[in-house]
Design a protein around this motif. Sequence first.
Motif, PDB file in Angstrom:
ATOM      1  N   SER A 139       0.804  -0.736   0.108  1.00 56.13           N
ATOM      2  CA  SER A 139      -0.089   0.227  -0.013  1.00 56.13           C
ATOM      3  C   SER A 139       1.163   1.320  -0.120  1.00 56.13           C
ATOM      4  O   SER A 139       1.654   1.439   0.565  1.00 56.13           O
ATOM      5  N   VAL A 140       0.194   1.871  -0.071  1.00 52.96           N
ATOM      6  CA  VAL A 140       0.921   3.302  -0.571  1.00 52.96           C
ATOM      7  C   VAL A 140      -0.237   4.657  -0.329  1.00 52.96           C
ATOM      8  O   VAL A 140      -1.128   4.513  -0.524  1.00 52.96           O
ATOM      9  N   PRO A 141       0.688   5.858   0.439  1.00 55.77           N
ATOM     10  CA  PRO A 141       2.006   5.896   0.912  1.00 55.77           C
ATOM     11  C   PRO A 141       2.434   5.083   2.302  1.00 55.77           C
ATOM     12  O   PRO A 141       2.288   4.381   2.321  1.00 55.77           O
ATOM     13  N   TRP A 142       3.674   4.369   0.788  1.00 59.09           N
ATOM     14  CA  TRP A 142       4.562   3.164   1.905  1.00 59.09           C
ATOM     15  C   TRP A 142       5.139   3.633   3.066  1.00 59.09           C
ATOM     16  O   TRP A 142       6.427   5.135   2.752  1.00 59.09           O
ATOM     17  N   GLU A 143       5.275   3.546   3.733  1.00 56.67           N
ATOM     18  CA  GLU A 143       6.473   4.015   4.937  1.00 56.67           C
ATOM     19  C   GLU A 143       6.760   2.680   5.761  1.00 56.67           C
ATOM     20  O   GLU A 143       6.075   2.751   7.071  1.00 56.67           O
ATOM     21  N   PRO A 144       7.717   2.191   5.092  1.00 59.42           N
ATOM     22  CA  PRO A 144       8.124   1.147   6.086  1.00 59.42           C
ATOM     23  C   PRO A 144       9.220   1.815   7.897  1.00 59.42           C
ATOM     24  O   PRO A 144       9.060   2.669   7.884  1.00 59.42           O
ATOM     25  N   LYS A 145       9.286   0.704   7.898  1.00 60.65           N
ATOM     26  CA  LYS A 145       8.939   1.332   9.709  1.00 60.65           C
ATOM     27  C   LYS A 145      11.179   0.225   9.907  1.00 60.65           C
ATOM     28  O   LYS A 145      11.376   0.816  11.616  1.00 60.65           O
ATOM     29  N   THR A 146      11.100  -0.300   9.769  1.00 54.87           N
ATOM     30  CA  THR A 146      12.198  -1.868   9.756  1.00 54.87           C
ATOM     31  C   THR A 146      12.740  -1.717   8.568  1.00 54.87           C
ATOM     32  O   THR A 146      12.341  -1.530   7.305  1.00 54.87           O
ATOM     33  N   TRP A 147      14.066  -2.207   8.562  1.00 58.00           N
ATOM     34  CA  TRP A 147      14.697  -3.101   7.415  1.00 58.00           C
ATOM     35  C   TRP A 147      14.083  -4.249   6.607  1.00 58.00           C
ATOM     36  O   TRP A 147      14.010  -3.749   5.661  1.00 58.00           O
ATOM     37  N   ALA A 148      13.671  -4.884   7.774  1.00 57.46           N
ATOM     38  CA  ALA A 148      12.603  -6.126   7.864  1.00 57.46           C
ATOM     39  C   ALA A 148      11.530  -5.744   6.759  1.00 57.46           C
ATOM     40  O   ALA A 148      10.875  -6.136   5.948  1.00 57.46           O
TER      41      ALA A 148
END
Length: 457
Positions: free
Chosen positions: A173-182
């Motif tokens: 889903s976008v907007p994409w907001e990754p929280k970790t490297w994983a």
Amino acid sequence: MRRTMVASVLVAAVAATAGACGGDKSTGETAGGAKEIEVLYRVEPAWPHMEKTLKQAKTQFEAAHKGVTIKLTPVQGTNEVYYTKLALLNRSADSAPDVYLHDTFQVNADVAAGKLAPLDDYLNTWPDWSTQYADSVKQAAKGPDGKIYGVPISTDTRGLWYNKDILTKAGISVPWEPKTWADVLTAARAVKQKVPGVIPFNMYSTKVLGEAATMQGFEMLLYGTPGGTLYDDTQKKWVASSKGITDSLGFVDTIYREGLGPKQADAFDAKLGEKVGLDWFPGGKLAIGLDGAWMSASWTPTSTKPWPQWTEKIGWTPMPTQNGEAPGAVSMSGGWVMAMSSYAKDKKDAFDFISTATNKENTLTYSVSTGDLTPRKDVASDPRYTAANPSVKFWTDLASVTHYRPAYEVYPKVSAEVQKAMEAMVTGSKTPDAAAKEYADALPGVVGGPDKVTTGS
């Protein structure tokens, strides 16, 4: 052998240039007796913006300084080509340029070598320095002696650019907001599985790409690990080994062992940055890129290959810390300055050109064209700057989580060792543990002895 041949060609070119200029550099005059200030800078097809700015400054300067000519000397190619040429020119007062574009991380090495002139006496009489530059920006070219050796023309931050359509096709889903490297790896794996033919993730990771690999790649990972750093400011020592160093190499290894990155031929291409900006993102060939604030400059109306749809197709988000540790995101900052050679004979005119090149009008021209963040307060508040790029506030705000390279004299040598370790991840010639150990073993010899290194957490 190839390096020796290239160096020989450059030396010959330098000698030919010096002989053909028709003047005596030791006096700063042409054969006709007129004053001449030589300005060296880097230019390449996808990055013509500095040349445009300097030509504008040349016109302004020469109109105000009758009898003084600005000689603009471009160097075509990457940063590594530029610095090879600059090092050759700086061997002699007769060939050294009077003013040159300088990457902030290289400043202290030239200060230690006696190649740069301090600017403090001139800055003290230039009103813009005290009114338009924040104290943090002024540190960009401060030497170990506390003196200033360059006027910033840009600063920057780094994070993740992504193609919205590709991530959507991959089920992200976008907007994409990754929280970790994983989270980043999960998105890249989804792209590989569901959107074949697309490069899931790009980060610069080979020696040919120089600081793009060290700063935009490795340090963007390392400084997002718990306590991760290349240099321990408390102990005043370089960190030879740490979990963060090994984990950062492990991330790079994962990208290439799982086929989430570009092909090796592309990873080793000195013009990879051009491919990313001019081909892969506009052509829908790349999903995610770990890159700098300036990326959008490739797509503006003034670029060599405008892409009007970029604001609809491309998103941007911070690079997360390893496991979401506070402050949750990480960035690295650097930038470029206009510096003066210690060999310059007419230092007042040389500084006058620097102050002209970095005035509000010229800095605005440069910043709007490049997408680089402006170091000047009056440009930052100018509607022409903020309206030109819808991503500029995001990248500016990343300054709150940014880090700076330990810009000591030996840093370029440390950086070269980092690149060697990263490149081993690209080729798969070493495991992350083995590459980290090789880095730890090499570091004392690079930084001046075992008493100059420590072990991190």
